[in-house]
Each structure stands twice: as C-alpha cells, then as structure tokens.
Design an enzyme around this catalytic site. Structure first.
Site, PDB file in Angstrom:
ATOM      1  N   HIS A  75       0.829  -1.204   0.000  1.00 22.31           N
ATOM      2  CA  HIS A  75       0.000   0.000   0.000  1.00 22.31           C
ATOM      3  C   HIS A  75       0.863   1.253   0.000  1.00 22.31           C
ATOM      4  O   HIS A  75       1.846   1.326   0.722  1.00 22.31           O
ATOM      5  CB  HIS A  75      -0.888   0.032   1.247  1.00 22.31           C
ATOM      6  CG  HIS A  75      -2.021  -0.944   1.196  1.00 22.31           C
ATOM      7  ND1 HIS A  75      -2.975  -1.027   2.161  1.00 22.31           N
ATOM      8  CD2 HIS A  75      -2.337  -1.891   0.268  1.00 22.31           C
ATOM      9  CE1 HIS A  75      -3.851  -1.968   1.844  1.00 22.31           C
ATOM     10  NE2 HIS A  75      -3.475  -2.514   0.706  1.00 22.31           N
ATOM     11  N   TYR A 204      -8.689   4.645   8.739  1.00 23.34           N
ATOM     12  CA  TYR A 204      -8.973   4.946  10.149  1.00 23.34           C
ATOM     13  C   TYR A 204     -10.054   6.026  10.198  1.00 23.34           C
ATOM     14  O   TYR A 204      -9.880   7.093   9.603  1.00 23.34           O
ATOM     15  CB  TYR A 204      -7.725   5.492  10.835  1.00 23.34           C
ATOM     16  CG  TYR A 204      -6.564   4.516  10.953  1.00 23.34           C
ATOM     17  CD1 TYR A 204      -6.360   3.796  12.132  1.00 23.34           C
ATOM     18  CD2 TYR A 204      -5.670   4.326   9.905  1.00 23.34           C
ATOM     19  CE1 TYR A 204      -5.297   2.911  12.256  1.00 23.34           C
ATOM     20  CE2 TYR A 204      -4.602   3.436  10.026  1.00 23.34           C
ATOM     21  CZ  TYR A 204      -4.426   2.734  11.206  1.00 23.34           C
ATOM     22  OH  TYR A 204      -3.376   1.862  11.329  1.00 23.34           O
ATOM     23  N   PRO A 296      -3.209  -0.918  19.694  1.00 22.33           N
ATOM     24  CA  PRO A 296      -2.993  -1.354  18.307  1.00 22.33           C
ATOM     25  C   PRO A 296      -3.056  -0.252  17.250  1.00 22.33           C
ATOM     26  O   PRO A 296      -2.582  -0.475  16.132  1.00 22.33           O
ATOM     27  CB  PRO A 296      -4.107  -2.378  18.073  1.00 22.33           C
ATOM     28  CG  PRO A 296      -5.137  -2.090  19.100  1.00 22.33           C
ATOM     29  CD  PRO A 296      -4.411  -1.521  20.276  1.00 22.33           C
ATOM     30  N   LYS A 300       1.919  -1.198  15.531  1.00 22.00           N
ATOM     31  CA  LYS A 300       3.345  -1.273  15.857  1.00 22.00           C
ATOM     32  C   LYS A 300       3.764  -2.561  16.565  1.00 22.00           C
ATOM     33  O   LYS A 300       4.960  -2.891  16.614  1.00 22.00           O
ATOM     34  CB  LYS A 300       3.744  -0.084  16.751  1.00 22.00           C
ATOM     35  CG  LYS A 300       3.790   1.231  16.015  1.00 22.00           C
ATOM     36  CD  LYS A 300       4.977   1.298  15.079  1.00 22.00           C
ATOM     37  CE  LYS A 300       4.809   2.350  14.014  1.00 22.00           C
ATOM     38  NZ  LYS A 300       5.264   1.963  12.701  1.00 22.00           N
ATOM     39  N   TYR A 388       4.796   5.786  10.831  1.00 20.07           N
ATOM     40  CA  TYR A 388       3.953   4.667  10.409  1.00 20.07           C
ATOM     41  C   TYR A 388       4.737   3.660   9.567  1.00 20.07           C
ATOM     42  O   TYR A 388       4.657   2.450   9.809  1.00 20.07           O
ATOM     43  CB  TYR A 388       2.718   5.192   9.647  1.00 20.07           C
ATOM     44  CG  TYR A 388       1.585   4.199   9.619  1.00 20.07           C
ATOM     45  CD1 TYR A 388       1.676   3.024   8.868  1.00 20.07           C
ATOM     46  CD2 TYR A 388       0.412   4.416  10.336  1.00 20.07           C
ATOM     47  CE1 TYR A 388       0.647   2.104   8.853  1.00 20.07           C
ATOM     48  CE2 TYR A 388      -0.627   3.494  10.325  1.00 20.07           C
ATOM     49  CZ  TYR A 388      -0.507   2.341   9.573  1.00 20.07           C
ATOM     50  OH  TYR A 388      -1.514   1.433   9.567  1.00 20.07           O
TER      51      TYR A 388
END
Ligand code: FAD
Ligand code: DHB
Length: 395
Positions: A75, A204, A296, A300, A388
C-alpha cells in the site's frame, strides 16, 4: 532424562521467538524454541496485519520473504476519515516508503515452515516452564514436553519471547524492573469477514459514534475493527449490529456501504500501553510483548517485536563469537529508544482517533484540529508517515 544443551533457549514461538531463532540460525548459533500452544493454534490465531518497511526488509534479507512478496498487499499509504470526508496520506510521496499488509499468522506460518524444514528444534505444547539461575552463567529452563516428559534445557542465554501473559517476566525479582503502564477506557471489537474490502487502503475513521478501522488481509477478506467499551460482551454484537455500526462510523459523502459477508472470526482486544525497564535481568533477555505493549492504533506491536530480536541476534552473535558482552549489555538501552518512539506514536494515534467516554467539547476540538493538521500540512503528514512506515533501525 539428560539435559538438552544449546546456546540460546527461546521461550515463545510468536513473531519475536521465531524471528530470533531464524536470525540466530543464519549466524550459526543453536537455539531451542519452547511454545505452549499447538502449531495449528499459532497458525490460525488472527492478530496484526501491517508490516513496516524495515520488518519486510528484514524478513526478505533473512530468506523468509518469498511468499510474503508474492501474496502480500503493498500500500502507498492510509486514509484518515473525519468530518464525513476521506483524507488520503500518500506515504510513498511523503517518505519514499510503502507499507505491507500480510497477516501475522502468515509470517508465523512461514517461519515455522522454515524452521521445521531445516530440522531445527521447536517444541509445541510444552507446559510448566520455569527458569532457574538466570543471575548465574549457567541458567536453565525446566519444562514438560508435549509427551508429558519433564526436561531441562541448559543455555547461557535465555530469550523471554513469551508475550504479555508469559512466564519469563514474572520470574524477575520484584523491584528489579520499573513498570510504565496506561490503560485506555475502550477496547477494539475485531472481525475477519469473507467480504471484498470496500477501501483500497487501510482506513482509520474518527466519528461522533467512536472510532472504526477498515483493513484487509486479501482481495476477498476484510479485517474490520470498532471501538467498544472495555470488556464488551460479544453477545451484544450480532452481525447486523456490527455491520451497521461500521457503516455509520466509516461513512463519508458519496461512499458506498461495506461489502457484507460471513464473519469468520471475532474478538475483543483490550488496549494498553506497557513498558518494563530494563528489558534484561541477568542472562534473561525479554523481547516483544513480554517487555512492552502498545495500543494497536498504528500497528506497531509485531514490528517492535521483530526490531527487538534484530538487536538481540546481533548481540548474541558477538557474545558467542568473541566472549564480548558489550552488545548484550547495551541491548535494553538500544531497544528502548525505538520502543518509546512507538509507545508515543501509538498513544498519540489512539488519542487522536478514539472517542474517550466523557470527552468534553474542548478535547473534541483538539482532536479535530490535529486531524485537520496532519491531513493538510506536509510537515505534519510527513511526521505521521515516517513513524507509520517505520523509522530505520538504529535511528
Ligand atoms: P506473541 O505473539 O504473544 O507470542 C508469544 C508466544 O509465547 C505465544 O505463541 C504464546 O503462546 C507463547 N507463550 C506464552 N506463555 C508461554 C509459556 N509459558 N511457555 C511457552 N510459550 C509461551 N498488533 C497490531 O499491530 N495490530 C493488531 O491488530 C493487533 N491485534 C492483536 C490482537 C490480540 C488479541 C493480541 C493479543 C495482540 C494483537 N496485536 C496487534 C499485537 C501483536 O500481535 C503483538 O505485538 C505480537 O504478537 C508480539 O509478538 P511476540 O512474539 O512478542 O508475542
Ligand atoms: C490492522 C491492525 C491495526 O492495529 C492497524 O492499526 C491497522 C491494521 C490490521 O489488523 O489489519
């Protein structure tokens, strides 16, 4: 029964234990892995799904990335949804690096297959694991093997890779560890559904009804999460309610509803931040969830477990090659730098995206301001993105 002798005794065959065993094997160091569960259980346990760029690099360099490269989803970034609008963050444009979606149990399957194919020791369904003499040069692990035979494993180095609820950390004397901990007033209800993911990338959503996350495992399999109260009973969430709530929280102007399909797996995950310092006592070295937990949000957990054992494998190699324990002595400090960065990032993502019970209008305005900032300022977006995709090892 005569004791089994090896160089490194590894307790736990999750990502931390299995990656460590593999990295040690590549360096010519013997290890024995002890796991409480069965192979079948480990291979179907649904957990994390997003791999950082450094994790993918490590697995590929270690020769266990062949299926990962073939079957994983690459992605460019993620989406953040709020104000009924989708905001895409392009990590490749921001950092030059992408993220990879590949289930944790697939990583575990690949590592178990590699270990067994090489004929290396991995004992499933062991019980009664106890450590002895971890403050001496001759520590031992006592255990009962899958056939009920009591055994002793003698090894100069013990790796506690047995997760948050494992037995290694509690055997360190009280007072020798400093514990840092935060609980969150919510949990995640997660499902795996046989339904084509409606979003192309991990999404998200922050909404007035709470947080939701739309992820995936394959082109036919969606992985979805809802913020729920802690200890929420699953019985209160029949399938129809789960889909309705996901649709309500993920909706943006003009978006189509999620594709609905049979729910193959469901569970409620508690949210916690937790770190122990140091990650070592005597000859026992803790790695992964045994030493630290992140909530979560930001994915990570598994990546940190892999980063720990990359450091540990190098330190163990130096120790056995030269007798020099300097890298082992520096293990905890080196890992904790990365751990605390991930602790901050996960806490920050969690705080920005969830709806805390009783949050007042001031807090809600701060959350929205932060969401607008990270989706409109390139500097702020780059900061989120570099955390990220995973900061380079050693930074
Ligand atoms: P683990 O994977 O926990 O492995 C530890 C192993 O030790 C286990 O196989 C266990 O059976 C074994 N063990 C325990 N006790 C003993 C004993 N006494 N003797 C021998 N073996 C023992 N992270 C994310 O990023 N995203 C997610 O969506 C996500 N979902 C999660 C859902 C759940 C229910 C849980 C528990 C965790 C989730 N995580 C998630 C976190 C992520 O899965 C972990 O960070 C990761 O598994 C850490 O790997 P580990 O090897 O350190 O520990
Ligand atoms: C997934 C889990 C996470 O915790 C996250 O932040 C993103 C994706 C997943 O399971 O796919």
């Amino acid at each position: 029964v005569a004791p089994i002798r090896t160089q490194v005794a590894i307790v736990g065959a999750g990502p931390a234990g299995l990656v460590l065993a593999h990295l040690l094997h590549l360096r010519g160091i013997e290890s024995v892995v002890l796991e409480a569960r069965s192979r079948g259980y480990l291979e179907q346990r649904v957990r994390a799904g997003v791999l950082e760029a450094p994790t993918v690099q490590l697995l590929c360099d270690a020769g266990v990335g062949e299926r990962l490269q073939r079957e994983s989803l690459r992605h460019r970034g993620i989406s953040l949804r709020f104000d009924r609008t989708d905001h895409h963050l392009d990590f490749v444009a921001l950092t030059g690096r992408s993220i990879t979606v590949y289930g944790q149990q697939e990583v575990v399957k690949d590592l178990i297959a590699a270990r067994l194919a090489a004929g290396l020791p991995l004992h499933f369904e062991v019980a009664d694991v106890r450590l002895r003499g971890i403050e001496t040069d001759e520590p031992e692990v006592a255990f009962t093997d899958g056939d009920g035979v009591h055994r002793i494993l003698a090894a100069p180095v013990i790796a506690g890779c047995d997760g948050f609820h494992g037995v290694c950390r509690p055997q360190i004397p009280a007072g020798r560890l400093t514990v840092f901990e935060r609980d969150y007033p919510f949990a995640w209800l997660g499902i795996l559904a046989k339904a084509a993911p409606a979003q192309e990338e991990v999404t998200y959503a922050h909404s007035d009804r709470g947080f939701a996350l739309a992820s995936m495992r394959t082109a036919e399999m969606a992985r979805l999460y809802l913020q729920v109260p802690p200890d929420e009973p699953l019985e209160d969430w029949p399938d129809g309610r789960i889909w309705d709530e996901l649709n309500a929280r993920l909706a943006v102007e003009g978006s189509a509803p999620l594709n609905v399909g049979p729910i193959l797996e469901r569970g409620v995950t508690t949210m916690r931040s937790f770190v122990v310092e140091p990650m070592r006592h005597g000859q026992l070295f803790l790695a992964g969830d045994a030493a630290h937990i992140v909530p979560p949000t930001g994915a990570k957990g598994m990546n940190l477990a892999v980063a720990d054992v990359a450091v540990l494998a190098e330190a163990v190699e130096r120790f056995f090659a030269t007798g020099d324990s300097a890298l082992l002595d520096g293990y905890s400090v080196r890992c904790l730098r990365r751990v605390w960065r991930a602790e901050h990032f996960s806490w920050w993502m969690t705080s920005m995206l969830h709806l805390a019970p009783g949050a007042d209008a001031f807090e809600r305005r701060l959350q929205l301001s932060q969401l607008r900032y990270v989706t409109s300022s390139e500097a702020a977006a780059t900061s989120l993105a570099e955390n990220y995709v995973g900061l380079p090892y050693g930074s």
